[in-house]
Write an enzyme that holds these catalytic residues in place. Structure first.
Site, PDB file in Angstrom:
ATOM      1  N   CYS A  95       0.838  -1.147   0.089  1.00 57.02           N
ATOM      2  CA  CYS A  95      -0.027   0.047  -0.110  1.00 57.02           C
ATOM      3  C   CYS A  95       0.894   1.339   0.092  1.00 57.02           C
ATOM      4  CB  CYS A  95      -0.918   0.031   1.080  1.00 57.02           C
ATOM      5  SG  CYS A  95      -2.365   1.058   0.945  1.00 57.02           S
ATOM      6  N   HIS A 144      -3.317  -5.115   1.513  1.00 59.46           N
ATOM      7  CA  HIS A 144      -2.842  -5.510   2.906  1.00 59.46           C
ATOM      8  C   HIS A 144      -2.693  -6.807   3.127  1.00 59.46           C
ATOM      9  CE1 HIS A 144      -2.635  -1.166   4.459  1.00 59.46           C
ATOM     10  NE2 HIS A 144      -3.323  -0.973   3.629  1.00 59.46           N
ATOM     11  N   GLU A 176      -1.078  -8.263   5.308  1.00 60.30           N
ATOM     12  CA  GLU A 176      -0.896  -8.557   6.620  1.00 60.30           C
ATOM     13  C   GLU A 176      -2.247  -8.580   7.442  1.00 60.30           C
ATOM     14  OE1 GLU A 176      -1.320  -4.224   6.606  1.00 60.30           O
ATOM     15  OE2 GLU A 176      -0.630  -5.792   5.273  1.00 60.30           O
TER      16      GLU A 176
END
Length: 199
Positions: A79, A171, A173
């Site tokens: 990002c 994202h 994660e």
């Protein structure tokens, strides 16, 4: 065991650490230039790219980060981290670190309320689709000759690789699917093998 640094100026540092540890790596939180000397690869997480750049300058990390990227060690930007890596940013005169030959469009998928999740086909992770979490996400408008597009959505490039550089607009994660992090860990392992052969 390899050590992966996470640039910890802003963003989901803890979530990245969990995903990297699940992928077999040791994690080092990077807050100053000295921390870069102790790692085999670096993750630049999401956040707000303008704020991140201000913090990078405040802590005198700009040149050390560029040097790290040029040293032959892998870097993964997610990002805002992807925006920091790009050579060009649409609507701006110049990029930030300018280490990856691509042009990015900030907030390309809209603002916070336009956040969404979507199943993606990511090259190298073909066994099943990968859920991309997009939050105020950018996208890649164009790439140079040496850049491999590894995922697209609505005809927009959302993940790419250029040698030792990996970038995605989403994202990774924020899901329990750690395959993007495992992909990056494998990149570092392969890079280390090459460096050992040379030395």
């Amino acid at each position: 065991m390899i050590t992966v640094g996470i640039l910890a100026l802003q963003g989901a540092v803890r979530e990245h650490a969990k995903a990297l540890e699940a992928s077999g790596a040791k994690v080092k939180i990077v807050k100053c230039m000295e921390d870069l000397q102790e790692i085999d690869g670096l993750v630049m997480p999401g956040g707000e790219s303008t704020t991140m750049r201000r913090l990078i300058d405040k802590y005198e990390m700009f040149q050390p980060l560029q040097n790290f990227a040029e040293s032959g060690k892998p870097v993964f930007g997610t990002c805002a981290g992807m925006i920091l890596m790009a050579k060009e940013i649409s609507g701006q005169d110049h990029g930030h670190l300018e280490v990856m030959d691509m042009k990015v469009h900030r907030n390309g998928f809209g603002r916070q309320r336009e956040s969404f999740e979507v199943a993606l086909t990511v090259q190298g992770l073909e066994e099943e689709s990968y859920i991309g979490v997009f939050i105020r996400a950018p996208y890649i408008e164009s790439v140079g000759n040496g850049v491999e597009v590894i995922a697209s959505f609505q005809d927009k490039i959302v993940a790419a690789r250029q040698g030792l550089f990996l970038a995605c607009a989403f994202h990774p994660e924020l899901t329990d699917d750690h395959r993007m992090h495992a992909y990056f860990v494998k990149m570092i392992e392969e890079s280390n093998e090459q460096l050992h052969k040379i030395s």
